[in-house]
Design a protein around this motif. Sequence first.
Motif, short mmCIF file in Angstrom:
data_model
loop_
_atom_site.label_atom_id
_atom_site.label_comp_id
_atom_site.label_asym_id
_atom_site.label_seq_id
_atom_site.Cartn_x
_atom_site.Cartn_y
_atom_site.Cartn_z
N PHE A 1 35.61 42.86 32.10
CA PHE A 1 35.84 41.52 33.15
C PHE A 1 35.19 40.43 31.67
CE2 PHE A 1 36.40 45.01 36.07
CZ PHE A 1 37.43 44.83 36.90
N SER B 1 44.53 35.78 42.19
CA SER B 1 43.44 36.60 42.62
C SER B 1 43.78 37.47 44.15
CB SER B 1 42.16 36.18 42.51
OG SER B 1 41.59 35.81 40.88
N ASN C 1 37.07 44.78 41.96
CA ASN C 1 36.07 45.02 40.91
C ASN C 1 35.34 43.75 40.23
OD1 ASN C 1 36.90 47.59 42.36
ND2 ASN C 1 35.56 48.73 40.60
N GLN C 2 36.46 42.90 39.65
CA GLN C 2 36.03 41.99 38.99
C GLN C 2 35.06 40.79 39.84
OE1 GLN C 2 35.97 38.80 38.06
NE2 GLN C 2 36.38 38.52 36.55
N HIS D 1 37.80 51.87 41.68
CA HIS D 1 38.45 51.03 42.04
C HIS D 1 38.05 50.36 43.75
CE1 HIS D 1 39.53 50.69 38.13
NE2 HIS D 1 39.63 52.26 38.57
N LEU E 1 45.90 40.67 37.47
CA LEU E 1 44.79 39.72 37.59
C LEU E 1 44.69 38.72 36.14
CD1 LEU E 1 41.07 42.16 37.44
CD2 LEU E 1 41.92 40.45 38.60
N TYR F 1 40.08 36.47 34.01
CA TYR F 1 39.26 36.86 34.26
C TYR F 1 39.26 38.62 33.56
CZ TYR F 1 39.90 35.01 38.46
OH TYR F 1 39.18 33.22 39.41
N LEU F 2 39.76 38.58 32.53
CA LEU F 2 39.71 39.99 31.81
C LEU F 2 39.83 38.92 30.27
CD1 LEU F 2 43.62 41.21 32.71
CD2 LEU F 2 40.84 42.68 32.78
#
Length: 708
Positions: free
Chosen positions: A188, A205, A234-235, A260, A363, A367-368
């Motif tokens: 993340f 999201s 989880n993010q 998750h 996502l 965010y990654l």
Amino acid sequence: MSSGALADTYEVKLPPELSSSPKMCDYAPCKDVMPGATSFSERKGQPPFVEAYKDEAGQKKLLGYVMLSTDITDTPAYSGKPVVTLIGMDTTGRFTGVKILKHSEPILLLGIPESALIKFNNQYLGQFVGDNIEIGKSRSEEHLIGLDAITGATVTVIAQNQVMMTSGSAVAKQVGILKPVIRPQAKFAATTAAPTWAQLVEDGSVQRLVVKAEEVGLKSDGRPYMDLWFGYLNQPTIGQAILGKDGYAGLMARLKEGEHAIFIIKTAGMDSFKGSGFVRGGIYDRVQVRQDSDSFTFRDLDYVNLWGVSAAGSPAFDESAIFIIRGKGFSGAFPWKLVFLGNKIDKETSTKTFANFDKEYWLDAKYLEGGRPVVIKPDPTWLKVWKERALEIGGFIAFLLVIAAAYASRDALVRRSSRHNKWPVNVFKYTGWVVSIGFVGFYAMAQPSITQVLTWFHSLLFQWKWELFLSDPLIFVFWIFIILSTFLWGRGLFCGWLCPFGSLSELLYKIGGAIGLKRFQFHLPQAVHDKLKWVKYAVFFGLLAVSFFSMGLAEKLAEVEPFKTTFLVGITNRSWPYSLFAAGLLGLAIFMERPFCKYLCPLGAALAMPTTFRWFGLRRKDECTSCKACAKGCGSLAIDTKGNIDQRECMLCLDCMVLYYDDHACPPLAQERKRRDKAGQPLTPINGKGYFIPIHPVPADTKKGAAA
């Protein structure tokens, strides 16, 4: 190994316990798909299946697994309803039996026998559930096993293949025959600003899944059946926005490595997304997560209370949950779907069938770390069909465009024609007939039918699925053309130039006249025709009305169309009443021009009504209201006693337009030609209104001035 269908499985009434009782095999012939089995377990797993056992020396030996397709997938066939299939699979993952318990396919009702579907299903016996099995030719270089389709029932077998492979793999993964795919876990990216609810919705999201009441067979009261919002927790940025910092920290501390969490809230709806039948130790059977072919379900220990949503601007809700995904194959970096599973009530029978509704979640790249991974999604089944038949589709589209271009140029074509030489028009029209009969009808079996119109009516009213209609590309392309051409020029371009059965009928009439039968050919008196032409409208509205009470009965009555007998099955391959009916209509067509098209065809009636609103019609002169020349030669009997053309009945043969410009055949033009010949005046060109361009004498003084 075995495969079979019941003697008559079309719309049979299955016991309601089949889909609800733990003892499924008390209500289904499980031994037929698992040879040698002596006993069966109760339903287990999610999606459910039963274990099959064989007694050996007083001990139970596990033979394999039996599954009911509608417990696992609601993949619709061409009727829009699933084919209820009982499937057997041994402990090594090979299919041992397939049995159709119920289907709603009109093509398998009175046309193609169910034995053809049995033969198709036999191809799965002994095949491994993990193999790449598709409809079409085998391709060893791609490790693809091809299955022979049922001629004339392509959509049905494509849907059946999806049912077989989806059901088999779902159970095989549960019992360990197929191993889950291990995907790289997400890393993340760090962000600081806390997004609002609106921002979470905007960047994806938070996603929304809405199920309408009509989609599950219920009457709408203004509320959706289910209105869900969901997201991945989880993010850190998203998780803290939804739960707050403390709530997020507490949840993460609770999760083990590789686990998750997602949240779901219901903002409106007529039911609970948790399921009314949930009990401690059981499964939440209304929701699951699906990532590619892997499914993740939730038990009571996977549930955590969600007391509130911290994001500013979040909606009020009346039901909420946090679910923990414990499957090792899941990754938050890749797209996944939230699936809502429910029962759909059949309006005709009031029985419940399995249905699922899903919404994809992925996502946002921000965010990654490194953005989203590259994901190559396999082509949907309908797209594979289009690619495999690209040459046929391209040729068919080209053919339709040529015919449309020819008709659009009709003014130029009819001007080059005369009543003794209509070949400038007929070369295109006759070509259309031959290609429609040979390629569209007998080869591609793409004859449009009233059953498709009825299916579309019901799909528009209840649940439209593009994939259902895209699975048969030639029919789909043909219908796009039919709809456009009907509103442009009327039904006549399809009915008169391109309908395989109509083309065959008129071609037989032309051949009959050419071989010496012309003296036996006849037309009904106009007065009789004007009454009988309404019969086809009664047939259409009758079928439409019946379809709302029983689609199955409507499809049986739709055998008033001889299309299936003629092209899909073959006159010699059907029972004598259907063969006699189709052969009788074609025989009558030798002596009477298009009897079925004029008086019985419900498809023609369905297209005749929007023809009223066509954009372009045929030209007429003022004298046409009193002149009967065109009416005498109109094979469609579409010109009334006042000289008006009934465009709803007109087949656009263009014979009247040939006369319109023929100065030897059109009485007003012939009279003007004779007058000018007698007066020694030149014959000027004929204008668009169908008259010679007037000759205006030049005044004498103008002539002198010009000479000076």
